[in-house]
Design an enzyme around this catalytic site. Structure first.
Site, PDB file in Angstrom:
ATOM      1  N   THR A  31     -62.455  -4.657  -5.189  1.00  0.00           N
ATOM      2  CA  THR A  31     -61.572  -5.711  -4.700  1.00  0.00           C
ATOM      3  C   THR A  31     -61.547  -5.716  -3.173  1.00  0.00           C
ATOM      4  O   THR A  31     -61.630  -6.773  -2.543  1.00  0.00           O
ATOM      5  CB  THR A  31     -60.155  -5.502  -5.279  1.00  0.00           C
ATOM      6  OG1 THR A  31     -60.263  -5.431  -6.702  1.00  0.00           O
ATOM      7  CG2 THR A  31     -59.227  -6.628  -4.900  1.00  0.00           C
ATOM      8  N   TRP A  56     -55.970  -8.429  -2.832  1.00  0.00           N
ATOM      9  CA  TRP A  56     -55.740  -8.751  -4.248  1.00  0.00           C
ATOM     10  C   TRP A  56     -54.798  -9.964  -4.336  1.00  0.00           C
ATOM     11  O   TRP A  56     -55.066 -10.902  -5.066  1.00  0.00           O
ATOM     12  CB  TRP A  56     -55.128  -7.542  -4.982  1.00  0.00           C
ATOM     13  CG  TRP A  56     -55.183  -7.699  -6.478  1.00  0.00           C
ATOM     14  CD1 TRP A  56     -56.158  -7.253  -7.308  1.00  0.00           C
ATOM     15  CD2 TRP A  56     -54.236  -8.385  -7.302  1.00  0.00           C
ATOM     16  NE1 TRP A  56     -55.887  -7.618  -8.604  1.00  0.00           N
ATOM     17  CE2 TRP A  56     -54.719  -8.310  -8.637  1.00  0.00           C
ATOM     18  CE3 TRP A  56     -53.030  -9.058  -7.057  1.00  0.00           C
ATOM     19  CZ2 TRP A  56     -54.043  -8.874  -9.713  1.00  0.00           C
ATOM     20  CZ3 TRP A  56     -52.353  -9.630  -8.127  1.00  0.00           C
ATOM     21  CH2 TRP A  56     -52.860  -9.538  -9.442  1.00  0.00           C
TER      22      TRP A  56
END
Lengths: 556, 556
Positions: free
Chosen positions: B73, B409
């Site tokens: 991520t 995120w």
């Protein structure tokens, strides 16, 4: 003389967007896979639902011989010829399997100047359909063993799991294996085996499904084996059909390529012609019928197996009406059926032809039973004599069937104009009153007897005790109301490969009955069927190479 | 809150031709796979050979914990942030394996607003690379058993075949199997086993090859086992490397996709990070360096395994110079290393952080040994306290290392600007004096000792008698002059997964030594390595579905 791959590599391919345009497909209707392959969106079927279907031509053959008949070559060449004649035609073929490519066969996508291209891609991974089928099949297998390992709530009988793993490879070592060795953390020990991917029921399902939902339902209906009480266990009980269908989300879309003459060719699905039905997908065929005026397709092996299954199984599920059937033969193959040894096949021999032609005669008779117009295509060889050709024309003439000489291997579409003329004449002027040969609602024995008597010319059918027991079991569980898929030798009208020509007075022996409930047919095995080939002493793979810069050699 | 697949399905993807243009790639440089994926031609490398390479940023992490660190991520988010800052950046990632997707994990291609798309395709068959690797691997396996069956001229010892079959599936039943059952026509009986495809040496070869010829030569160098005299048998003795390379003709080309913010992402190759080196391909990385100013890539597991192999194996073979290393950590994970139980990880606890931060400290120290600038990225959680953040910044400050908070995120590239600022400052102003840690010409024991002492902080290395024998054998056959690939638990700097933080005074025990001679490394196994995962009681696959119309659910 150039070999197939050399001819293919010299092809002047058009960009796939241009090929798609010939079928009135826009860039939004397709998904490109490189410059010369694409998948066609399923939306195309819906968008064209109002349109009238084109005409459907099936290419089949006499019982195959070691001499070779060239059915795929005639199929491709006829498509090329029809386009040359100004007709809006498309070819619908099966996808080749990777296994045989590396085994004996090398590549295969027609031959000579009647090929589909890019042949290297079509013969290797193509657009990944085989791999998707392999994955979906093996996910189900993993789910079965995992279910047993995790407590076996369904009480699956590990001695009676009929669903096997698959691999797109010729690998005899995987035919019979033991899985689950190594103790508790590695699952329960059991016997298993791998089939080649084209033998997977998933492949047959892909080819008989009418859409994504139908595909998923069929996946769920697969009988994976039996529980300890003897009742069938279905894939849907493992709640895995959604993930299996998800793995097939692209594989379900037909693939578009082109011939050496830039004729559109839809290549999709390729089930075995013994334990499965041996035709390309219903979805691809239906789409082709919406996108063109004439669709030329083929079925596996000879007409007694391939065409029978095309007509009784595929056309039944797809509600298709074939308008014309082409039966391919060669002089050499007919003389082989007349008892001539391999070394003498090139010698003109009208007497042998007179003996061997009964095989062609019977296949013509069989197609007529389905009420579809027939034409014979003689795939020409230099050694064919004028007398031989005259004899065949006269013989077929008496049966009311026209004969065309096909020279598409050497001349491409130009060599198929004679055949194209006859085919278009039939399509334009003759009616097809197609009907299947039996009702799937009949008892299993009745369905098999109909095929054996009507198509094979058998006296009757004999069942082993095991086969009888299996029939009783399928009846008990209401799994018997399906068409029958015969697994028989392709070399003879009988179940004995040595009986050439038109055998008489024989019985067909059914040794085993299986159900492919997801695909939707009952398999009747009349002998040992090879579902996982092996590699020969010197595999074709040993001669293959890709050179620096990307040139491919040895794939032919 | 939306889950990953929901966010991904709402993405406004750009056509892949447009993404390619951002990298100055024309339509002739790429092969489209649908509208949102393409392969990049290898010619691009040659065409851009004169161009200066961009800068290379490696994203790695502390030792992974059940709390999750979010390395992928951060990698994706950093790439997005750099593009937002006006930099010409590209992301280079590994391809996910199908097996874990259906097992526990579901899909994976970053997370939240830092994902690569189309995630459904990337997580399923993508462009078929995994399947090509599976095919090439299993063709070699089939050739091995076929060679033995056909007379075994090479006198292969069927008890010592080290090359296994593979399948891209979680299937424990295939871990230990017996093949070749059924008598003479089915080959010779022997023990075998399947690994998951990403564990295949072919995958490692794909990722370490510098081109097609190099790939083929490496295929030929694979040691498939030993003959009855105890000498190694190589794949090239089976004359199969040409066909294997042919099967990889498209798989060798890097794949291009995009992030949720339309940042170009090259995804290619994904070897296991235990028995292999755990990085994307050298070809993809080199291509990315030619096509952009900054390449952000990642390596598997924590820095002691993934980064060590990236630097000592991949950079060695690719002659790559990393310019900056980002070490990802979370408060939760550091507190886990500090001994906090799972349920209490959300509670601010600077004391636990002080204990656990030694893991981060050691990983920073390790990267510095390679003479590459380091930055720490704290992947933010809502529960992180101001005190905790302050403590980490101060701690790292004393080590001369800057810390950035990453919120990619939740916020995508916007949440990575702080990290992006530090990274670009390093790239613009700091020098990398990268050097590998050992010479591959050293003795095997010396190479292992260097890694164990310098990277793991071990006291020494202990060998089992089996491992000693294997080392002697590799030395005898001159197979020992290769870098070492450690197969160790990812959860600890030691070989004991229970020892968190920075273990002291331990020995590393090497239980087994193998050679991946084609890939070009020696594998040192310090424990049991799972090379074929199993499915859990309720597999992720059970929740997956594709609905009529094509909507995909359950893949997250």
């Amino acid at each position: 003389m150039k070999n197939d791959i050399q001819i293919a590599q010299e092809a002047k391919m058009e960009h796939i967007v241009k090929i798609a345009k010939k079928l009135n497909l826009s860039e939004d209707d397709i998904e490109q896979y490189g410059k010369y392959k694409c998948k066609i969106s399923l939306d195309v079927l819906e968008k064209n639902a109002h349109k009238k279907d084109g005409k459907l031509v099936l290419v089949t053959a006499i019982n195959p011989t070691p001499a070779g008949e060239g059915k795929s070559t005639v199929t491709v060449g006829l498509g090329q010829a029809l386009c040359k004649m100004g007709r809006n035609a498309v070819i619908a073929l099966r996808e080749p399997s990777l296994g045989p490519v590396f085994g004996i066969k090398g590549g295969a996508a027609g031959g000579g100047y009647a090929q589909v291209v890019p042949m290297e891609d079509i013969n290797l991974h193509f657009t990944g359909d085989m791999h998707a089928i392999t994955s979906a099949n093996n996910l189900l297998s993993a789910a079965i063993d995992n279910h047993i390992h995790q407590g076996n709530v369904l009480r699956i009988d590990s001695r009676r799991i009929t669903f096997k793993r698959v691999m797109d490879m010729n690998d005899r070592a995987l035919r019979n294996i033991v899985v689950g060795m190594g103790g508790k953390i590695n699952g329960f020990l059991r016997e298993d085996g791998f089939m080649i991917t084209v033998a997977s029921e998933i492949m047959a399902i892909l080819c008989l499904a009418n859409g994504l939902e139908d595909l998923k339902e069929r996946m769920g209906r697969i009988v994976i084996g039996y529980d300890l009480d003897g009742s069938p266990v279905y894939a849907k009980q493992l709640e895995i059909q959604g993930a299996m269908a998800l793995l097939m989300k692209d594989a379900i879309k037909p693939n578009l390529v082109q011939t050496l003459e830039n004729t559109p060719a839809i290549i999709h699905g390729g089930p075995f012609a013994n334990i499965a039905h041996g035709c390309n997908s219903i979805i691809a065929t239906k789409m082709a019928l919406k996108l063109s005026d004439i669709v030329v397709t083929e079925a596996g092996f000879g007409a007694d197996l391939g065409a029978e299954k095309f007509l009784n199984i595929k056309c039944r599920y797809g509600e298709l009406t074939p308008n014309c059937v082409v039966i391919v033969a060669t002089m050499r193959a007919l003389k082989h059926h007349g008892g001539v040894k391999k070394d003498n096949l090139n010698i003109p021999n009208v007497e042998a032809l007179k003996i061997g032609i009964v095989n062609l005669e019977k296949q013509i008779e069989n197609i007529k039973k389905f009420n579809v117009p027939v034409v014979v295509a003689i795939n020409k060889f230099l050694t064919d004599s004028v007398d031989e050709i005259e004899f065949i024309k006269e013989f077929c003439g008496k049966l009311g069937v026209r004969v065309a000489l096909s020279d598409v291997w050497a001349k491409g579409g130009e060599g198929g104009l004679e055949l194209g003329d006859i085919v278009t004449d039939i399509l334009d002027n003759e009616e097809s009153n197609f009907t299947t040969l039996y009702s799937e609602k009949e008892k299993i024995e009745n369905k098999i007897l109909t095929i054996a008597k009507e198509i094979y010319g058998a006296k009757g059918v004999v069942y082993t005790p095991a086969a009888k027991k299996q029939i009783a079991e399928l009846e008990k569980f209401n799994l018997d109301k399906l068409p029958v898929c015969m697994a028989k030798t392709q070399y003879s009208l009988s179940d004995n490969p040595a009986l050439l020509g038109k055998p008489q007075g024989f019985d067909i022996t059914v040794k085993e009955i299986r159900v492919s409930n997801g695909a939707g047919f009952i398999v009747a095995l009349t002998g040992d069927v090879m579902i996982m080939p092996g590699l020969p002493k010197v595999p074709a793979a040993n001669k293959m190479d890709i050179l620096d810069g990307g040139k491919i050699v040895g794939l032919f």
